[in-house]
Design a protein around this motif. Structure first.
Motif, PDB file in Angstrom:
ATOM      1  N   THR A   1      -5.758   5.159   2.899  1.00 25.16           N
ATOM      2  CA  THR A   1      -5.059   3.910   3.218  1.00 25.16           C
ATOM      3  C   THR A   1      -5.280   3.528   4.676  1.00 25.16           C
ATOM      4  O   THR A   1      -5.511   2.353   4.996  1.00 25.16           O
TER       5      THR A   1
ATOM      6  N   GLY B   1       3.255   8.755   2.700  1.00 28.38           N
ATOM      7  CA  GLY B   1       2.154   9.500   3.293  1.00 28.38           C
ATOM      8  C   GLY B   1       2.575  10.114   4.615  1.00 28.38           C
ATOM      9  O   GLY B   1       3.576   9.732   5.228  1.00 28.38           O
TER      10      GLY B   1
ATOM     11  N   TYR C   1       0.860  -1.175   0.000  1.00 28.79           N
ATOM     12  CA  TYR C   1       0.000   0.000   0.000  1.00 28.79           C
ATOM     13  C   TYR C   1       0.904   1.235   0.000  1.00 28.79           C
ATOM     14  O   TYR C   1       1.756   1.384   0.874  1.00 28.79           O
TER      15      TYR C   1
ATOM     16  N   SER D   1       1.305   5.552  -0.334  1.00 32.17           N
ATOM     17  CA  SER D   1       0.623   6.846  -0.205  1.00 32.17           C
ATOM     18  C   SER D   1       1.483   8.011  -0.679  1.00 32.17           C
ATOM     19  O   SER D   1       1.229   9.157  -0.308  1.00 32.17           O
TER      20      SER D   1
ATOM     21  N   ARG E   1      -2.133   2.385  -4.838  1.00 39.19           N
ATOM     22  CA  ARG E   1      -1.822   3.752  -4.441  1.00 39.19           C
ATOM     23  C   ARG E   1      -3.096   4.466  -3.986  1.00 39.19           C
ATOM     24  O   ARG E   1      -4.074   4.561  -4.730  1.00 39.19           O
ATOM     25  N   LYS E   2      -3.089   4.940  -2.754  1.00 40.66           N
ATOM     26  CA  LYS E   2      -4.176   5.765  -2.226  1.00 40.66           C
ATOM     27  C   LYS E   2      -3.560   6.807  -1.301  1.00 40.66           C
ATOM     28  O   LYS E   2      -2.449   6.638  -0.814  1.00 40.66           O
ATOM     29  N   SER E   3      -4.300   7.882  -1.039  1.00 40.10           N
ATOM     30  CA  SER E   3      -3.825   8.890  -0.089  1.00 40.10           C
ATOM     31  C   SER E   3      -3.707   8.262   1.294  1.00 40.10           C
ATOM     32  O   SER E   3      -4.263   7.201   1.571  1.00 40.10           O
ATOM     33  N   SER E   4      -2.985   8.936   2.178  1.00 41.56           N
ATOM     34  CA  SER E   4      -2.713   8.338   3.493  1.00 41.56           C
ATOM     35  C   SER E   4      -3.980   8.166   4.321  1.00 41.56           C
ATOM     36  O   SER E   4      -4.135   7.157   5.022  1.00 41.56           O
TER      37      SER E   4
ATOM     38  N   TRP F   1       2.763  -0.591   4.386  1.00 36.95           N
ATOM     39  CA  TRP F   1       2.244   0.726   4.010  1.00 36.95           C
ATOM     40  C   TRP F   1       3.430   1.678   3.983  1.00 36.95           C
ATOM     41  O   TRP F   1       4.080   1.887   4.995  1.00 36.95           O
TER      42      TRP F   1
ATOM     43  N   SER G   1      -6.824  13.872  -3.072  1.00 35.08           N
ATOM     44  CA  SER G   1      -5.380  13.704  -2.929  1.00 35.08           C
ATOM     45  C   SER G   1      -4.713  15.008  -2.506  1.00 35.08           C
ATOM     46  O   SER G   1      -5.090  16.092  -2.966  1.00 35.08           O
TER      47      SER G   1
ATOM     48  N   SER H   1      -6.941  13.115   3.070  1.00 35.69           N
ATOM     49  CA  SER H   1      -5.571  13.508   2.756  1.00 35.69           C
ATOM     50  C   SER H   1      -4.745  13.810   3.996  1.00 35.69           C
ATOM     51  O   SER H   1      -5.135  14.626   4.837  1.00 35.69           O
TER      52      SER H   1
ATOM     53  N   CYS I   1       5.585   5.567  -6.264  1.00 38.12           N
ATOM     54  CA  CYS I   1       5.057   4.288  -5.789  1.00 38.12           C
ATOM     55  C   CYS I   1       5.410   3.163  -6.761  1.00 38.12           C
ATOM     56  O   CYS I   1       5.859   2.084  -6.364  1.00 38.12           O
TER      57      CYS I   1
END
Length: 341
Positions: free
Chosen positions: A63, A82, A30, A32, A57-60, A79, A206, A170, A38
């Motif tokens: 995630t 982020g 994961y 961030s 990939r995702k914002s913190s 993880w 984001s 975010s 990433c």
């Protein structure tokens, strides 16, 4: 013989050997940080070890929410990236696992301090200061004054010209909220956020999206970590980067192993590799201008000079705690996000 992509050195050979000895041959990763970074980290580790990496990939904030939702049946292993606040909250809530890396003695004190404050359930991988950037062409076209302070963004003429992310999704935006509370005091900090809300044209998911929009000419001012604004400027977009005059907060980007990870050996191998100078130097290939946590890693000449920025004494322990973070986010939801624009 393993293929090692732009990675060399005894420290890396040690973790590669450990990875070879591990029974696991895959990793659910994961991430961030920015998308291209990433992907580079996933590919670099996969090439170095032969371990198959599945990256999301995702914002913190997103995630953190995913790891929490999956806690009864963890799907992620590690993880990376982020802001540190949600990593600290994850540690406090038992969502991440304790691990002490043999790479630890190569890290800056601030990275180790991040680990110690979380019972070694996370660690610092980079740092960066909060600020904003603006599109110089749009500023001139709209006859707007050059901003240099946080207070400038509250001026009526900036209505509809400012963008930031939503602090619920975010980490960048939560750092902004926590910075204002620490910089001005909680009541005045929320007054600032309310005044800023009146000038916001969009809350993005984001943290880096507002400055990307400014680079494309779709937005004038983006509140972001300064290194994200630098990336746009270095890429040739008409972006000026601002370290606000009142002072500002900063992040310690972090990394954590998920509690109950299915591929624990792979996660630990990635953790060690990601702390090596060779892995951290990969940031330079994607114009990631954070300050790396390994003392032997390279920092770009374009990176913001943290020593020249007026930084507050950001209280990571308090503002990364579950109670404080949830309380501030609820107050923002109840008192700021509902206001008219």
């Amino acid at each position: 013989m393993l293929k090692i992509n732009k990675i060399a050195g005894a420290s890396v050979l040690a973790f590669v050997a450990a990875a070879n000895a591990a029974s696991a041959d895959k990793l659910t990763f994961y991430c961030s940080a920015q998308e291209d970074w990433c992907q580079l980290m996933a590919n670099g580790f996969q090439d170095a070890t032969g371990i198959d990496v599945a990256m999301t990939r995702k914002s913190s904030g997103e995630t953190f929410a995913q790891i929490k939702a999956e806690s009864s049946n963890p799907r992620g292993d590690i993880w990376w990236g982020g802001t540190g606040d949600p990593h600290l909250q994850a540690a406090e809530e038992g969502l991440t696992a304790e691990y002490v890396s043999p790479m630890r003695d190569q890290l800056h004190p601030w990275a180790i301090s991040q680990a110690e404050s979380a019972g070694n359930k996370t660690i610092g991988i980079y740092s960066g200061a909060l600020g904003y950037g603006y599109n110089t062409e749009l500023l001139a076209a709209n006859n707007l004054p050059e901003p240099s302070c946080w207070a400038d963004l509250l001026k009526p003429e900036f209505k509809g010209h400012v963008q930031m992310a939503n602090p619920n999704s975010s980490g960048t935006a939560y750092t902004t909220l926590a910075t204002m509370v620490q910089l001005f005091g909680e009541e005045e900090g929320f007054e600032f956020m309310a005044g800023l809300h009146a000038n916001i044209n969009q809350y993005t998911k984001s943290g880096s999206a507002p400055i990307k929009a400014a680079g494309r000419g779709e937005n004038t001012v983006g509140i972001v970590f300064m290194h994200d604004a630098v990336k746009q400027a270095v890429s040739g977009f008409p972006i000026n980067v601002v370290a606000p005059c009142e002072g500002t907060g900063f992040e310690i980007g972090s990394m954590s192993i998920v509690e109950g990870a299915r591929n624990l050996e792979s996660a630990q191998a990635f953790y060690d590799w990601a702390l090596s100078p060779e892995a951290q130097n990969l940031a330079l290939e994607v114009n990631a201008f954070q300050v790396p946590s390994n003392m032997n890693a390279e920092t770009s000449e374009s990176a913001p000079d943290m020593s020249a920025i007026k930084l507050i004494d950001y209280d990571f322990r308090t503002y990364g705690s579950s109670d404080t973070r949830q309380r501030l986010l609820k107050r923002w939801d109840d008192e700021v996000s509902v206001l008219p624009q």
